[in-house]
Enzyme design. Structure first.
Site, PDB file in Angstrom:
ATOM      1  N   HIS A 148       0.876  -1.164   0.000  1.00 42.88           N
ATOM      2  CA  HIS A 148       0.000   0.000   0.000  1.00 42.88           C
ATOM      3  C   HIS A 148       0.917   1.219   0.000  1.00 42.88           C
ATOM      4  O   HIS A 148       2.066   1.135   0.472  1.00 42.88           O
ATOM      5  CB  HIS A 148      -0.901   0.012   1.231  1.00 42.88           C
ATOM      6  CG  HIS A 148      -1.949  -1.068   1.177  1.00 42.88           C
ATOM      7  ND1 HIS A 148      -2.161  -1.952   2.198  1.00 42.88           N
ATOM      8  CD2 HIS A 148      -2.821  -1.405   0.210  1.00 42.88           C
ATOM      9  CE1 HIS A 148      -3.131  -2.784   1.864  1.00 42.88           C
ATOM     10  NE2 HIS A 148      -3.546  -2.479   0.658  1.00 42.88           N
ATOM     11  N   ASP A 202       2.361   1.734   3.327  1.00 40.45           N
ATOM     12  CA  ASP A 202       3.318   0.711   3.781  1.00 40.45           C
ATOM     13  C   ASP A 202       4.709   1.151   3.340  1.00 40.45           C
ATOM     14  O   ASP A 202       5.692   0.969   4.055  1.00 40.45           O
ATOM     15  CB  ASP A 202       3.045  -0.655   3.120  1.00 40.45           C
ATOM     16  CG  ASP A 202       1.708  -1.261   3.505  1.00 40.45           C
ATOM     17  OD1 ASP A 202       1.314  -1.133   4.672  1.00 40.45           O
ATOM     18  OD2 ASP A 202       1.063  -1.868   2.619  1.00 40.45           O
TER      19      ASP A 202
HETATM   20  C1  XLS Z   1      -8.909  -6.178   0.875  1.00 42.01           C
HETATM   21  C2  XLS Z   1      -7.977  -6.263  -0.237  1.00 42.01           C
HETATM   22  C3  XLS Z   1      -6.703  -5.463  -0.077  1.00 42.01           C
HETATM   23  C4  XLS Z   1      -6.078  -5.295  -1.420  1.00 42.01           C
HETATM   24  C5  XLS Z   1      -4.988  -4.320  -1.544  1.00 42.01           C
HETATM   25  O1  XLS Z   1      -9.908  -6.849   0.968  1.00 42.01           O
HETATM   26  O2  XLS Z   1      -7.711  -7.604  -0.538  1.00 42.01           O
HETATM   27  O3  XLS Z   1      -5.846  -6.086   0.817  1.00 42.01           O
HETATM   28  O4  XLS Z   1      -5.613  -6.529  -1.875  1.00 42.01           O
HETATM   29  O5  XLS Z   1      -5.409  -3.027  -1.386  1.00 42.01           O
END
Ligand code: XLS
Ligand code: MG
Length: 369
Positions: free
Chosen positions: A74, A77
Site C-alpha cells: 500500500h 506501507d
Molecule cells: C482487501 C484487499 C486489499 C487489497 C490491496 O480486501 O484484498 O488487501 O488486496 O489493497
C-alpha cells in the site's frame, strides 16, 4: 490470446484439456509476493491485537526466508504518514526503501493507494458525494503513483474499497461509474507509463460495491482513455464472496489478457473477508485456480503469484508466519498435480461426457491415489 492457439482449442472436441503446453521459459517457475499487512497482530473488529507488532524491517527480512521475492505495497506501507509529507519527502523515503529492497534482493510488485482509512473516505473516495473527499482521493492516488515510480514499479493495484454504498439510495450508480472512469483517466494521465490493475470485491467494508466482479473491472477499463493500461487483479476470496468461482474469474481475465496479478487465499462461504491460507477450505477449488494459471501461462509476461492471506488470530507470535509458507507450498504442490495429471485420461472423460468419471479422476489426483 493468440488466434492460432484459440482456433486449435476450439477446433477439437470439447475443452481440449490435453492442449500441448508451450515451451515458454517461465513455465513451472513462479515468483511469489505478499504484502506487509499479511503479517499482522491479529486484531479483528471485535477484539484488539493478540500478538506483538513485527517491525517493518523485520517483515522485509522475513520475505526470503519464507520463499518470497516480491513485495506488495500500500502507498503508506512504503511511505508511512504520507499525508503529512511533502512530495520531496515522499520521493526521498520511497527511494530509500528502494535501496533497502535492492540490498535484500527484493522487488516491489505493485503499489496500491489506501483509499479507505482517512476520515475523508468515510463514504467513498472517488465516488464520495463530497467534492473535497473526491479531491483527497485524486491527490492520494497521485501520491501512490509517485511512490510506484520511485520504487521502479509500473503496476498500481486499485482496490475500490469504499466505492459503493452503505445505504442504497445514497448515491447515483450511473454517476459512480463516470466518477471511477474519470479517476482512472486522471491516474493514467499523471503517469503515462503506469498500468492499473483493478481488484474487485463485492462487499465489505461497503454493503454493496460498484465494481464487484472481474467483468465489471474489465468493462470499466475499456471505458477509460487507455484500455491497454487497465487490467485486473483477481482475489480468490473476493470472487467467492461474489458467489463466483475464482478460477473462472481468473479465466475471464486471462481471456482478455488482463490478468496482471492475483491474490490467492481461501474463504469459507459467504461471510466477512477471511483471507484464509490458500487451499485450506477447498483444495479442489484451489487446484482449479492453479490449473487455469498453469495452462494459460500466467507468469510468462512477468506476472507475480500474490498471496493475500492472514494468520489465524489464535496463532502465537512465534508461529504467526506459517500461513505464508503454507500457502506457497500448497500452490507449488498443486502446480505439480497440474503438471503430472494425465491429460489424455482427463480428455477421455470429457469426450465421453462421463462427468462422474471426471469427478472421481480429479478427486483421486488430489488424493494422490
Ligand atoms: C482487501 C484487499 C486489499 C487489497 C490491496 O480486501 O484484498 O488487501 O488486496 O489493497
Ligand atoms: Mg487483496
Amino acid at each position: 490470446a493468440d488466434v492460432g492457439r484459440l482456433s486449435n482449442e476450439i477446433s477439437g472436441k470439447g475443452l481440449d484439456v490435453a492442449r500441448k503446453k508451450s515451451s515458454k521459459p517461465m513455465q513451472g517457475k513462479y515468483r511469489f509476493s505478499f504484502g506487509p499487512w499479511n503479517i499482522h497482530e491479529g486484531a479483528d473488529p471485535f477484539g484488539p491485537s493478540v500478538r506483538p507488532a513485527v517491525a517493518f524491517e523485520q517483515k522485509l527480512e522475513a520475505y526470503k526466508r519464507l520463499g518470497y521475492d516480491f513485495v506488495q505495497f500500500h502507498d503508506d506501507d512504503a511511505v508511512p504518514n504520507l499525508d503529512d509529507k511533502t512530495p520531496a519527502e515522499i520521493e526521498r523515503d520511497a527511494l530509500a526503501l528502494r535501496r533497502r529492497l535492492d540490498d535484500l534482493g527484493l522487488t516491489a510488485e505493485f503499489v496500491a493507494p489506501r483509499l479507505w482509512e482517512h476520515p475523508n473516505t468515510i463514504d467513498g473516495a472517488f465516488t464520495a458525494n463530497d467534492p473535497a473527499a473526491r479531491q483527497y482521493a485524486h491527490d492520494r492516488a497521485r501520491k501512490a503513483l509517485d511512490i510506484a515510480a520511485a520504487l521502479g514499479v509500473d503496476l498500481i493495484v486499485l482496490w475500490l474499497a469504499r466505492e459503493g454504498t452503505a445505504q442504497r439510495e445514497a448515491k447515483d450508480a450511473v454517476r459512480a461509474v463516470d466518477l471511477l472512469v474519470d479517476a482512472v483517466n486522471r491516474m493514467l494521465a499523471h503517469s503515462p507509463a503506469a498500468r492499473i490493475a483493478i481488484e474487485p470485491k463485492p462487499n465489505e467494508p461497503m454493503d454493496l460495491a460498484y465494481v464487484p466482479t472481474i467483468g465489471h473491472a474489465v468493462a470499466l477499463g475499456y471505458k477509460t482513455v487507455d484500455p491497454a493500461r487497465v487490467g485486473v487483479l483477481v482475489e480468490s476470496a473476493h470472487a467467492i464472496l461474489a458467489g463466483l468461482d475464482p478460477a473462472d474469474e481468473m479465466a475471464f481475465g486471462l481471456a482478455y489478457d488482463k490478468l496482471w496479478s492475483v491474490h490467492l487465499n481461501d474463504q469459507n462461504g459467504l461471510k466477512y473477508d477471511q483471507d484464509k491460507s490458500f487451499g485450506s477450505v477447498d483444495l479442489r477449488r484451489a487446484f482449479n485456480i492453479v490449473d487455469v494459471l498453469v495452462r494459460h501461462d500466467y507468469g510468462v509476461n512477468g506476472e507475480v503469484v500474490g498471496l493475500d492471506v492472514k494468520a489465524m488470530r489464535t496463532q502465537p507470535h512465534e508461529i504467526a508466519m506459517k500461513h505464508l509458507s503454507n500457502s506457497k507450498e500448497i500452490f507449488e504442490r498443486l502446480v505439480q498435480v497440474s503438471a503430472t495429471i494425465d491429460r489424455q485420461e482427463w480428455q477421455s472423460y470429457v469426450d465421453a461426457m462421463d462427468y462422474e468419471g471426471l469427478e472421481l479422476f480429479i478427486l483421486r489426483a488430489l488424493l494422490n491415489t
